[in-house]
Structures are given as C-alpha cells and as structure tokens.
Design an enzyme around this catalytic site. Structure first.
Site, short mmCIF file in Angstrom:
data_model
loop_
_atom_site.label_atom_id
_atom_site.label_comp_id
_atom_site.label_asym_id
_atom_site.label_seq_id
_atom_site.Cartn_x
_atom_site.Cartn_y
_atom_site.Cartn_z
N HIS B 57 35.17 16.06 9.69
CA HIS B 57 33.72 16.16 9.90
C HIS B 57 32.95 15.01 9.26
CE1 HIS B 57 34.42 20.24 11.25
NE2 HIS B 57 34.91 20.59 10.09
N HIS B 219 33.87 23.27 15.08
CA HIS B 219 35.32 23.28 15.25
C HIS B 219 35.66 23.71 16.67
CE1 HIS B 219 34.36 24.42 11.07
NE2 HIS B 219 35.29 23.57 10.76
#
Ligand SMILES: Nc1ncnc2c1ncn2[C@@H]1O[C@H](COP(=O)(O)OP(=O)(O)O)[C@@H](O)[C@H]1O
Ligand SMILES: Nc1ncnc2c1ncn2[C@@H]1O[C@H](COP(=O)(O)OP(=O)(O)O)[C@@H](O)[C@H]1O
Ligand SMILES: [Mg+2]
Ligand SMILES: [Mg+2]
Ligand SMILES: [Mg+2]
Ligand SMILES: [Mg+2]
Lengths: 209, 332, 332, 209
Positions: B57, B219
């Site tokens: 991320h 996700h």
C-alpha cells in the site's frame, strides 16, 4: 485405566496436522476466495512449515512450554486472522499443561476449552457469527462432557469431530458477521466458513483419521 | 500483471532493504527489518505514535513514519498483518514514557495482533491506546460504523495525531483529537482493475474489461455495486453524493479533500476528478482548505481512485497545516 | 486500459482545470490555460526558466513549475508539443529582463516550436537560450548523443538550473551549469506494458504477456531489445551496466540516483530496484548522495521504470541540495 | 496567356486539401505507427478541421495575409512535427504573396520554393533524411523549372506530382534519419515516410485529382 499422552504423541499429531494443512491449502484458499481475500492457503502453508520445523527441533519434554513457544512462533510466522487465532489457541492450550511431560485426557479437555476461550477472547466473536468458533466450541463442549462421563478417548474424539462438522455445517447457510467476510453480507450465505473447515481438518489429523 | 520483482517470497524484505538503503538518514529498524521507526525515536516528552499493516500500500503505512507524523510502523507481508511481537518491538522503541497510540485500519488480523501487542506492552508498563480507522463508507452502513474498513482516510488521522503529539499533547489529547478527526473523515473508492499479490501470482479478483466496482476496498474487498464503466464526472458525482450524505456537512464548512490513486491510474485522471469535486463542493457552498492529489494509499498496480473528505474545525485545521516530513510525505 | 475520463478531447483541459482549482495559490496561467506559470512570475532579477512538452507525463513537465525550479511551462496535448505561441506567451510572462532559458526534451515537434518561440521572443528583445535534454542512452550511441531523447533526467536539469537561477546566476551561468549537469546525467528505462493516448483509444504498442522492452522511451519509442521478462535484479544489473559504461564514473565519485516509475509499477518494486542499484554502486566504490524514488516522469498507465544516474561535483551537489517547492516536488 | 489564380481558387483548393486529409487520416496513422508514434492522423484531422473553419470564415481578399494567418492558426491547433512544418510552409508561402488578390503561376513556383526552404530551415533536415523534404524538394524544383520554361500550369503540376511521388518512393528503402523514426534505425527500411506521403496527398488535392 486412563490413557496417557506423551510428548512424542503430541509431536506426531502435530506432524500429521502439518501434513494435512499442506494438503488442504489450495482447497482452503478456494473457500477463502469466496468469502475473504483468498490468502488462507498461504497462511496454512506458513503454519504447516512452522509446525514441521519446530516439532522436528523440539523434544517436547515439557509439553506445555513447547506449545506456548510454538504458539509464539506461529504468530510470528503467520499473523493473519486465522493464524493469530490458532497461535492464541495453541498458546492457551500450552499454558494449561505447563511443566507436564505427559498429559491425561482430562488435560486434553481442559486444553481444548482453553483454546476455545482464547479464540473467543482474542477474536471477540460469538457462536453464530460463522467463524472457527462455530466448529471449535461445540467440539470442545462435547469432548469435555464425554471425558467427564468416563467415555474413552477414541469415542470422545470421534463425537467431538462430529460436533465440529455439525457446527461448521450449521452456519454455512448463515451470513458471516465477522472479519473480511462480513463485508460481503448476503453473498456469504451458502459458503463454507474457511476457519471452521480449518478446525475440522486439524481435529481430524490430531485424531489421526 | 507483470512485476519487476525477484522471488515473490522476498518481495517485502527486499522492498524494506531498498527503503533502508535510501532513507537511513531518517529511518531505522528495531529487532527485525519489519519494525520501522524514526531514527530519532523515542522522542523525549512526546507521545509515541505507531501503526502497522500489510505491505503493498505504499506510502501507507511506513511512508508516514517521520517528523510530524508517526514514530513507528510494523510491516506485514503483502496484504497481511505483522505479528504481535513486531508491533511490540515498535511500541517499546517509540515509547518515551508518555505512552503510545496505535492508529491503524480496522482489519481483523491487525486488530488481534495489535491488541495482543498492547496487552504485552502493558505488562511492561507502557500505556497503549488504540484508535481504529473506519473511514470506508462502502463497507458498512452508518449504523454499523465500527465495522467499516480503514482506507486512505488514515493518512489524515496520522497527520492530525502526529501534529498534536509533536506539539506536546498528552496521550488523552492525542487520542481525543484523532478520534474527533476520524469522526469527520469519510472515504469511498472505485476500482477498474485488480492487483496481484506476488506470492499468489494471480489477480485478487476479476472484472470485465468495461466494468468498474464502486466502493471496492484497498485489498479488493467487495464494493457496493459492479457495473459498466461510466464517465469520470458521473462516477465522481456518485461517490461525492454518497460521501456528503454520510458526512453531512453544513453550508460554509471547510474541508480537506484527498483524491488518491490506487496505483495504475495516472495523476492526470486524479486532477480531472478533483476538478469535478471542487465544482460540486463549491455548488454546495463548501470550501476546500487543502487538496491532496496523488498516491497516498495504494493497492500495488490496481487501477482506480478514492475520494476522502475531511471536515475541519479550527484545531483540526491548524493541526492539518502543521509541517511534516517523512521520506514519502512532506508539508511545510 | 480503462480510464477515469470524460470526453477524450477534453482530457488535457480538464486536467489543467483541476490543477488550477487545486493549486491556484502557487500557479497561474497566461493567455490560455496551457501556459502554466508561477503565480509570482516574473521574479525580478532572476533568469526565467521555461519548459514545455506533451501531456501524459505528470509530474513532468508542469509539475516542476515552482520555487527553486521552473518559472513556466507550455502544455501540449497528450504526447504532443504545445504551439510556438503558447511557448512565447510563457516566455514573455516569465522574463524579468534577465532572459529566459528553455530546458526541455529533445523531440522534433518541441524543438521546432520552441525554436520558433525563441525567434519570436528575440524580436521582442528577450534573450532566449536553449538547453536540450538528451539523457536516454537507449536512443542513440554515444557518438550521436545529440540525437538522444530526453526522459526522466530532465528533472535533475530543472533542479540544477532552478537553484542556480534562484541564487542569482546570470543566463550564461545558468546555461553553463545546466549543460554541465546534463553531461553527467544518463537514463535508461524498461517497459512492461503500454499506455493508451485517450484520443487514440488503443495502446501505443503491443507487447506479449511475458515480454519486456529494455530501453523504451516514455512515449513508447523503441528500445534496445525486446525479450522475456527477467528478474528485477537481472534487469537492474543490465541497465546499470549500460548506464555506468556510458557515464564512466571513477571510484569514489558521488552520484544522485533516480528510480522513476512509469505509471503502473508500484513503489514497492521501485524500492526493490533501488536496493540492487545501491549494492551495485557500493561494489564499485561509488557513493549515493541522494536517492529519488517514485514517479517523476511517467507515461500515464505504462508499467515499467527508469534509472537515472547523475554524477555530482561540488557545485552540482549544492545546487541539487538547494530547496525547491512546487505542488508536485518539494525538497528542503 | 498566363493563368491567374484568385482567392476563391485558393479557398477551393484548401477545402479539397481539408477533405483529403480527413479521408487519409487513418491511412497516414497506419504509416506513422510503423515509423513513429502513430499520431499523424490526429494531427491531420486537426489541420483539416482548422482549414475548413478558417477557409469558410476568410474571404482570402489578400491571399498572402490570409495564408500567413492560416499558418499561425495551424501551428496553434496542430503543433506536432509535421503540423509545425506545414504551418511554417503555409506561412512562408503566404509571405511571398502578401498584398496580392490574385497570383500567377510564377508566384506559385515562388511559394512552393519558400515553403520548401521554410521546412528545411525549421526542421534542419536535408534530402535523403527520409522526410517530407524528399517529396517536397524535387516537386518544387520540377515545378519552378517547367513554369520558367513556359510549360502550362496543368502540365507543370502533373510533372511536379510525379517528382514528389518519385522522391517519396526513392527514400522508402532508406533508414529514417530525423525525428522519432530515426530511433528505430534499421527497422524503418521499407516503410513509407508518412510526411512525404502527406505532401503527395496535399499536392494531389491542390491540383484537384
Ligand atoms: N474475529 C474472529 N473470531 C473468530 N474467527 C475469526 C475471526 N476473524 C476471522 N475468523 C476466522 O478466520 C477465517 C479467515 O481467516 P483469514 O483468511 O486469515 O482472514 P483474513 O485474511 O481476513 O485476515 C474466517 O473464516 C473465520 O473462521
Ligand atoms: N526535422 C524534420 N524535417 C523534416 N520533416 C520532418 C522532420 N521531423 C519530422 N518530419 C516529418 O514529419 C513526419 C512525422 O510527423 P509527426 O507524426 O507529426 O511527428 P511526431 O509525432 O514525432 O511529432 C515524418 O514522417 C517526417 O516526414
Ligand atoms: Mg483471508
Ligand atoms: Mg488476509
Ligand atoms: Mg507525436
Ligand atoms: Mg507522429
């Protein structure tokens, strides 16, 4: 005459668990892909690998201490939701038999109960949320009762497994209420909970079937 | 999706290896390489701030470790929680005696591990408090806000907490203002293409060539609806309507806005979105105090974007404006 | 490749619209919206610095307009030159009387238009000098250096020229030091996937699922070889060998390194590359003075990365270290 | 008796050019995709659109002034390599006939020559580099010679077109040495240069065939 379980027995059953997790990794992933992020197979492979290497190196002289350590190592190597819950379960089960070189069926029942409570505390979920608890909790209750009533280990284990499978199946039709799966809402109905299935697989391989 | 990587198993440690080679003047690690801390941690007299979460991320999470932001971060595998003892190691290293606040996204694995770390830290007499980020409005209805996922809005939480701690706030004050900030932060995303976890080797989800998923998590968690790709203006309007409804600002309110690229979406497209957002806010008599446009919380090579709205009051404004400097984020 | 856009024809003006809504405190435009200048331009007593080029490369080009960097930028359509009168408008607005230096990439359309702009500016008594960026070693052999394309290395040229001008350098000094910088800058890229020009609607090139093109330019210009995708370490080593051979640094030399993502490639992968680059340089007794890892010169959603090496002397070091602040790039 | 070309004639021929560029945009793009970045069709569409709207609005009273203005507008709307070169060509051609309401064949020859020199100056390329020059330069030379010799406009134009086509074809087998295509080196051999083809198309449509 009461059955006595040695460190060697514990090691052997953990090796069986390891093998079963390796074998079922892809199958479990396919369940997690429907309900979550599809990483449960990676987690199971990490746990299986950890089990194998830890169990090979450790004598399990002090069963409790070895299990507590194993729990910590599993958390280090596989800190996903289910990995963390299983590590908590093993750690709590170990604490019950700290300093013991052999364990009794009564110890086993207490260990299962401690594992169950540990997972409940850590995960803050309850029966019916559609998690590992729905398989573990009934299995633990059945096992304790039967052992208390003097039923032999083999029969008590088989009945506990039956309870685990029933518990797993009972929630398949429900909505997941906890973790990633809960964000899917309605769409989870009819899907087997991967965590519940993990517990069934582990229990089967501990029993040795 | 093709990747510039070596062995997938080494993805995270090699990435961290590069990180420490590049930023050894500002960052350090403690015990193991997954435990990233400010080089000057612990900062005497300052409340420590720690986060943690999966890799994949960047700049979230470790990218916000630095002056005016966080003190440390425990780094997990791609999209997976770090372990409790990694978070514990970070906690110990960033504690200067004034306690440590955990600020992180509401994901099961992280919550369990960081709760464990907090319990262990407390055994060592470290005062640990937790603030969960639950800004993704697509993940649960307002009545069940506590079930919501944490996404890009966490960057604002880091910023506010970081400034308050740097200015000498007590642990209660830091927790209080961060919670107040979060109660004013809402995010929603749209995804156009999936990403691939290196160790898995196949995309996290599949999506038709002309489809989009509105509300998808970082996700690849399910969103609100999957449908035909629409124009940027239309998508932006829909997301803004949902965000404004959930946040409920009043005329004249002052906002910070973040338009966050998920990975593959070019900056140009984020600016097109921002143009529309600005117009929609202006129409509603809402003022933009600061705009953050770029990649702040990604999902590797996923295409898509998220919009975060943050309603400001006077204290939040001055904390947001406070300077910060990390290898990935700076503001003066 | 799916895009978050409206009408393709409006891609650039909508992007610029968003830009001015976000950064009206720092940026302004003159005559038409494609002529981006510092809000405070012209800066009295300072040599003006202008660039220009096609859209689709953010932060290049306009992202480097700001304090310590450039004064203005003429913005073209996606991958297309701006017009001569747009460049002329920028030139007039940034000229404070000390002349204007053009710094831009060596592409035919840009060269012709900016030459025209320079001729027109000279008719108005503005002293215009041009420094062409030709850092892409994959585009021509060393004997034909002047034919090379300009890619990510231009960011270093902007930085050096910007600092020198800000410090009061004369037009000759700015040109001199920028040329010296460029003679010490080399770049090479690798592409894994194409990008799509919105108005064209199909990818700029096709590439097999398991292939890469080493040496590809930032508009998809041909590279040196197309072959099976290799590991990050192997690709990085090959690019570094070529760069070091072309640059020819000596033991003990000090370098700045840029690892630039082309668009879709995640930051994590850039850090993996940087880890390898650092090791290779260290082995050769070369020191890294500063590392720039991120997206500095992109090709919309292209996957891939480029490596830039910049050999520093004392003056170049202090100019590189000088502070800069633009909406897309800041360094303190 | 010398042919005299009016502003109306110029407008009509520019409208034909516009139509031809619209029609050939995709074909030209396919050439540029092999040699460059495949945007020449976009450029031609922009030029065609500019031509049409400019020519519709402008009376072409002063032919030279109108052409100079047209050149500037084209640069504003289509500043790619070929767009800039064509705008330069039109601008330079216009300068030759500034203040004229009618032009002679001699003027035409001078305009073509000015366009040719303008492109050479602006692009700094020479014959054999495989560019528009390789079609334009021989066409301009042929036209001037024949007009000088007193050949009529029609025949001179057709011969000039022949020279342009020959020039374009002569370099097809060579390597491109200028612009984007030059980076492709060897791989450009055998590909038609899109810029040379553009000139042939323009010349044809000016002539009206
Ligand atoms: N809070 C919880 N309490 C009990 N079990 C849980 C909890 N959260 C998740 N689980 C179990 O873990 C399984 C998912 O594990 P995992 O794939 O590791 O989750 P994640 O990828 O979201 O971290 C679920 O099927 C469920 O049985
Ligand atoms: N310097 C130059 N001199 C003459 N003609 C040129 C020059 N550069 C390019 N051309 C012509 O322009 C054509 C390409 O035009 P265009 O597609 O607009 O280029 P780009 O996209 O690279 O800007 C080439 O086929 C060639 O004929
Ligand atoms: Mg999972
Ligand atoms: Mg997971
Ligand atoms: Mg072009
Ligand atoms: Mg072209």
């Amino acid at each position: 005459m009461d059955v006595v379980i040695s460190g060697k027995n514990v090691r052997e059953s953990l090796i069986r668990v390891s093998d079963a997790l390796f074998e079922n990794a892809d199958y479990l992933t396919s369940l997690d892909q429907k309900l979550g992020d599809g990483d449960i197979g990676i987690t199971m492979t990490k746990i299986a690998r950890t089990l194998k290497s830890y169990v090979t190196e450790q004598p399990f002289e002090d069963i409790g201490k070895s299990l507590v350590e194993l729990g910590l190592v599993i958390n280090r190597n596989a800190p996903s939701s289910i990995g963390t819950l299983l590590s908590t379960a093993i750690l709590r089960a170990g604490k019950v038999v700290i300093n013991k070189k052999e364990i009794s069926t009564g110890d086993l029942a207490a260990m299962l109960d401690a594992a169950n409570n540990g997972i409940k505390e850590r995960g803050k979920s309850k029966l019916g949320d559609k998690t590992i608890i729905d398989a573990l909790d009934p299995a633990s209750k059945t096992f304790s009762e039967l052992i208390n009533e003097g039923v032999n280990l083999n029969d008590a284990s088989m009945k506990a497994l039956q309870s685990a499978e029933d518990g797993r199946d009972r929630v398949t039709g429900l909505e997941s209420r906890v973790g990633r799966a809960s964000w899917l809402g309605e769409r989870t109905k009819g899907c087997i909970d991967p965590g519940a299935e993990v517990f069934v697989i582990i229990l089967k391989s501990i029993i040795g079937i | 999706m093709k990747k510039l990587i070596n062995q997938p198993e080494n993805f995270v440690i090699e990435c961290l290896g590069g990180l420490f080679k590049a930023h050894s003047d500002k960052l350090d690690f403690t015990e193991d390489i997954h435990c990233v801390v400010r080089k000057d941690a612990p900062i005497g007299g300052k409340v420590g701030l720690a986060t943690g979460g999966g890799s994949g991320h960047l700049p979230v999470f470790l990218g916000y470790v630095g002056k005016g932001m966080l003190d440390g971060c425990a780094v997990g595998d791609v999209f997976a929680s770090p372990s409790s003892d990694q978070m514990l190691a970070v906690t110990k290293r960033v504690n200067s005696g004034k306690g440590v606040v955990y600020i992180y996204g509401n994901y099961g694995g992280d919550v369990m591990n960081f709760d464990m770390a907090a319990e262990l830290a407390e055994l060592e007499d470290i005062d640990v408090r937790t603030v969960l980020v639950t800004d993704d409005i697509a993940s649960a209805p307002p009545e069940e806000k506590t079930r919501r996922r944490g996404v890009a809005g966490m960057v604002f939480a880091f910023k506010i907490a970081g400034a308050k701690a740097e200015l000498g706030g007590s642990i209660e004050e830091v927790v209080g203002v961060t919670e107040r900030a979060l109660s004013n932060i809402r995010t929603m995303g749209v995804a156009l293409s999936p990403c691939t976890v290196p160790m898995v080797g196949k995309p996290t989800f599949t999506i038709n060539d002309d489809d989009m998923e509105i509300g998808m998590g970082i996700h690849g968690e399910p969103g609100i609806t999957r449908e035909k790709l629409e124009s940027s203006d239309r998508i932006t309007s829909r997301m803004m309507n949902a965000l404004l409804k959930d946040l409920g600002p009043s005329k004249g309110d002052k906002l910070a806005v973040m338009v966050n690229g998920l990975g593959a979406t070019p900056l140009e497209e984020l600016y097109i979105m921002y143009g529309k957002i600005f117009d929609l806010l202006t129409e509603k008599d809402l003022r933009v105090h600061r705009a953050y446009i770029g990649e702040f919380a990604t999902s590797m090579e996923m295409a898509g974007a998220s919009i975060t709205l943050f309603r400001l009051d006077d204290e939040l404004t001055s904390l947001l404006d406070y300077h910060a400097e990390t290898p990935f984020f700076s503001q003066y």
